[in-house]
Enzyme design. Structure first.
Site, PDB file in Angstrom:
ATOM      1  N   LEU A 238       0.837  -1.199   0.000  1.00  0.00           N
ATOM      2  CA  LEU A 238       0.000   0.000   0.000  1.00  0.00           C
ATOM      3  C   LEU A 238       0.873   1.252   0.000  1.00  0.00           C
ATOM      4  O   LEU A 238       0.777   2.106   0.877  1.00  0.00           O
ATOM      5  CB  LEU A 238      -0.958  -0.004   1.192  1.00  0.00           C
ATOM      6  CG  LEU A 238      -2.218   0.849   1.019  1.00  0.00           C
ATOM      7  CD1 LEU A 238      -3.149   0.212   0.002  1.00  0.00           C
ATOM      8  CD2 LEU A 238      -2.932   1.051   2.344  1.00  0.00           C
ATOM      9  N   GLY A 239       1.724   1.345  -1.024  1.00  0.00           N
ATOM     10  CA  GLY A 239       2.470   2.579  -1.253  1.00  0.00           C
ATOM     11  C   GLY A 239       1.618   3.544  -2.052  1.00  0.00           C
ATOM     12  O   GLY A 239       0.387   3.463  -2.065  1.00  0.00           O
ATOM     13  N   ARG A 240       2.252   4.467  -2.739  1.00  0.00           N
ATOM     14  CA  ARG A 240       1.486   5.473  -3.486  1.00  0.00           C
ATOM     15  C   ARG A 240       0.622   4.830  -4.566  1.00  0.00           C
ATOM     16  O   ARG A 240      -0.536   5.208  -4.754  1.00  0.00           O
ATOM     17  CB  ARG A 240       2.440   6.505  -4.093  1.00  0.00           C
ATOM     18  CG  ARG A 240       3.055   7.437  -3.061  1.00  0.00           C
ATOM     19  CD  ARG A 240       3.853   8.553  -3.709  1.00  0.00           C
ATOM     20  NE  ARG A 240       5.097   8.062  -4.281  1.00  0.00           N
ATOM     21  CZ  ARG A 240       6.267   8.077  -3.647  1.00  0.00           C
ATOM     22  NH1 ARG A 240       6.335   8.531  -2.413  1.00  0.00           N
ATOM     23  NH2 ARG A 240       7.361   7.653  -4.229  1.00  0.00           N
ATOM     24  N   ILE A 241       1.176   3.839  -5.285  1.00  0.00           N
ATOM     25  CA  ILE A 241       0.398   3.180  -6.321  1.00  0.00           C
ATOM     26  C   ILE A 241      -0.699   2.323  -5.698  1.00  0.00           C
ATOM     27  O   ILE A 241      -1.843   2.332  -6.154  1.00  0.00           O
ATOM     28  CB  ILE A 241       1.318   2.349  -7.238  1.00  0.00           C
ATOM     29  CG1 ILE A 241       2.205   3.283  -8.066  1.00  0.00           C
ATOM     30  CG2 ILE A 241       0.498   1.449  -8.162  1.00  0.00           C
ATOM     31  CD1 ILE A 241       3.256   2.578  -8.882  1.00  0.00           C
TER      32      ILE A 241
ATOM     33  N   SER B 147       1.286  -5.375   4.012  1.00  0.00           N
ATOM     34  CA  SER B 147       2.617  -4.816   3.788  1.00  0.00           C
ATOM     35  C   SER B 147       3.484  -5.256   4.963  1.00  0.00           C
ATOM     36  O   SER B 147       3.012  -5.970   5.859  1.00  0.00           O
ATOM     37  CB  SER B 147       2.578  -3.288   3.670  1.00  0.00           C
ATOM     38  OG  SER B 147       2.073  -2.718   4.857  1.00  0.00           O
TER      39      SER B 147
ATOM     40  N   ILE C 198       0.798  -5.874 -11.429  1.00  0.00           N
ATOM     41  CA  ILE C 198       1.349  -4.736 -12.168  1.00  0.00           C
ATOM     42  C   ILE C 198       2.689  -4.314 -11.562  1.00  0.00           C
ATOM     43  O   ILE C 198       3.169  -3.222 -11.840  1.00  0.00           O
ATOM     44  CB  ILE C 198       0.361  -3.546 -12.212  1.00  0.00           C
ATOM     45  CG1 ILE C 198      -0.229  -3.231 -10.836  1.00  0.00           C
ATOM     46  CG2 ILE C 198      -0.765  -3.836 -13.195  1.00  0.00           C
ATOM     47  CD1 ILE C 198       0.616  -2.414  -9.942  1.00  0.00           C
TER      48      ILE C 198
ATOM     49  N   ARG D 207       6.124  -6.676 -10.459  1.00  0.00           N
ATOM     50  CA  ARG D 207       7.225  -7.379 -11.117  1.00  0.00           C
ATOM     51  C   ARG D 207       6.866  -8.853 -11.209  1.00  0.00           C
ATOM     52  O   ARG D 207       6.303  -9.437 -10.280  1.00  0.00           O
ATOM     53  CB  ARG D 207       8.545  -7.213 -10.347  1.00  0.00           C
ATOM     54  CG  ARG D 207       9.163  -5.831 -10.447  1.00  0.00           C
ATOM     55  CD  ARG D 207       9.667  -5.532 -11.852  1.00  0.00           C
ATOM     56  NE  ARG D 207      10.362  -4.260 -11.941  1.00  0.00           N
ATOM     57  CZ  ARG D 207       9.801  -3.107 -12.301  1.00  0.00           C
ATOM     58  NH1 ARG D 207       8.490  -3.081 -12.560  1.00  0.00           N
ATOM     59  NH2 ARG D 207      10.509  -2.003 -12.393  1.00  0.00           N
TER      60      ARG D 207
ATOM     61  N   GLU E 102      10.886 -11.110 -19.014  1.00  0.00           N
ATOM     62  CA  GLU E 102      10.415 -10.213 -20.072  1.00  0.00           C
ATOM     63  C   GLU E 102      11.519  -9.960 -21.101  1.00  0.00           C
ATOM     64  O   GLU E 102      12.689  -9.881 -20.728  1.00  0.00           O
ATOM     65  CB  GLU E 102       9.978  -8.871 -19.460  1.00  0.00           C
ATOM     66  CG  GLU E 102       8.815  -9.014 -18.491  1.00  0.00           C
ATOM     67  CD  GLU E 102       8.442  -7.697 -17.831  1.00  0.00           C
ATOM     68  OE1 GLU E 102       8.955  -6.641 -18.273  1.00  0.00           O
ATOM     69  OE2 GLU E 102       7.661  -7.711 -16.866  1.00  0.00           O
TER      70      GLU E 102
ATOM     71  N   HIS F   9       3.894  -5.121 -20.357  1.00  0.00           N
ATOM     72  CA  HIS F   9       4.510  -4.198 -19.396  1.00  0.00           C
ATOM     73  C   HIS F   9       4.291  -2.747 -19.836  1.00  0.00           C
ATOM     74  O   HIS F   9       5.233  -1.989 -20.069  1.00  0.00           O
ATOM     75  CB  HIS F   9       6.000  -4.488 -19.238  1.00  0.00           C
ATOM     76  CG  HIS F   9       6.562  -3.944 -17.953  1.00  0.00           C
ATOM     77  ND1 HIS F   9       7.675  -4.472 -17.348  1.00  0.00           N
ATOM     78  CD2 HIS F   9       6.173  -2.922 -17.146  1.00  0.00           C
ATOM     79  CE1 HIS F   9       7.951  -3.799 -16.240  1.00  0.00           C
ATOM     80  NE2 HIS F   9       7.038  -2.845 -16.102  1.00  0.00           N
TER      81      HIS F   9
ATOM     82  N   GLY G  27       2.217  -0.547 -17.981  1.00  0.00           N
ATOM     83  CA  GLY G  27       1.526   0.131 -16.899  1.00  0.00           C
ATOM     84  C   GLY G  27       1.639   1.642 -16.927  1.00  0.00           C
ATOM     85  O   GLY G  27       0.674   2.343 -16.627  1.00  0.00           O
TER      86      GLY G  27
END
Length: 327
Positions: A149-152, A171, A227, A229, A258, A276, A278
């Site tokens: 639950l970071g900024r994204i 987290s 979204i 890694r 990838e 990839h 995003g």
């Protein structure tokens, strides 16, 4: 420390977008790592993105290296610990891509659950006259578990809250000043969730965290959206469960190797697979390029960085919060 930018030697470890390469070449002395004739003894700056690896071996080959400037938020392909030990600064481009990546996560969730891509293929194949496309399930009201639950992660939660989706998260520790319930165990989060969205940093400490046990807990009616890694998920276990009904579906923007996506994944009907992308909008990529160049120009001007992950020796303090929070 103001210097003539043209005297600064920059090494590109991978192909960059043409407009970024042009902006760099207009101001700096640019060398490309793939050029076998290139001299790297005078390199002070390495420029990379999510596709390029900057490991300890490369750093040690560059006796004058002072900073690694990254076009992207993820720094999992940069040896951060070695950079710290050597006093080499590292920057990234946080914040400017949060909304775009969160939009991608929500779009992937909707497409995967409602099967819009599959329905599009159904129409294009001329199958509609044979009968209606099968019904799916609502996205609104789904119980969503967010890993990181970071900024994204918070941007994803905000969007899905508007869909009436109950949000819980996991987290490394509870995030202050958020109302969403914290779950201390990934397995427990998966058990509670209709869909699990992976938005955590891609460092080695998180590799394989979404393992077979977590995927089993998510269950036959559950969906995985990644979204972050690819290496965070046990890809083989994911394939097996998707194939045998152990999971309802998966929406993936990232993969272990990838751009090589396993044929086993590509052959599954219950997946939505993106290359990839995003943060791949013109507006977001332009903002990322601007911040990338701002970091470089700031370093040339005074030896510091605008958004440091690791401060150059004698520079600013370490950035306190990466965009994809750790777990």
């Amino acid at each position: 420390m103001t210097r003539d930018a043209g005297s600064v030697q920059i090494l590109l470890v991978e192909p960059f977008p043409p407009e970024v390469t042009a902006a760099l070449s207009a101001k700096f002395n640019v060398t490309v790592l793939s050029d076998s004739a290139a001299s790297i003894d005078e390199i002070e700056v390495v420029a990379c993105s999510s596709l390029g690896t900057v490991d300890a071996a490369l750093m040690d080959r560059l006796p004058r290296l002072k900073v690694v400037v990254n076009l992207g938020v993820g720094v999992d392909k940069i040896d951060i610990e070695h950079a710290q030990q050597c006093g080499i600064g590292v920057s990234n481009t946080p914040g400017v891509l949060d909304a775009c990546v969160a939009d991608t996560a929500v779009g992937l969730l909707i497409d995967t659950v409602r099967e819009f891509s599959a329905a599009d293929r159904y129409v294009r194949a001329g199958r509609w006259p044979d009968g209606p496309f099968p019904t799916t399930r609502n996205v609104s009201g789904m119980h969503i578990g967010i890993v990181g639950l970071g900024r994204i992660g918070r941007a994803i939660a905000t969007r899905l809250s508007a869909f009436g989706c109950p949000i819980t998260y996991h987290s490394r520790r509870p995030v202050p000043d958020v109302a969403y319930p914290y779950v201390g165990s990934l397995n427990e989060l998966a058990l509670r969730s209709d869909a699990l969205i992976v938005a955590v940093s891609g460092g080695p400490e998180n590799t394989g965290m979404i393992d077979r046990e977590v995927l089993h807990a998510l269950g036959a009616n559950g969906y995985l959206i990644n979204i972050a890694r690819g290496r965070l998920v046990d890809e083989q276990a994911l394939v097996e469960l998707l194939r045998n009904g152990g999971l309802a579906g998966a929406g993936l923007d990232v993969y272990v190797d990838e751009p090589n996506v396993p044929e086993e994944l590509r052959s599954l009907a219950n997946t939505v697979l993106l290359p990839h992308l995003g943060s791949a909008t013109k507006e977001t990529r332009a903002a990322m390029a601007d911040l990338f160049l701002d970091n470089l120009q700031k370093f040339v001007a005074d030896g510091t960085l605008v958004t440091p992950v690791v401060a150059p020796r004698g520079g600013a303090t370490m950035q306190p919060e990466p965009s994809l929070t750790d777990t």
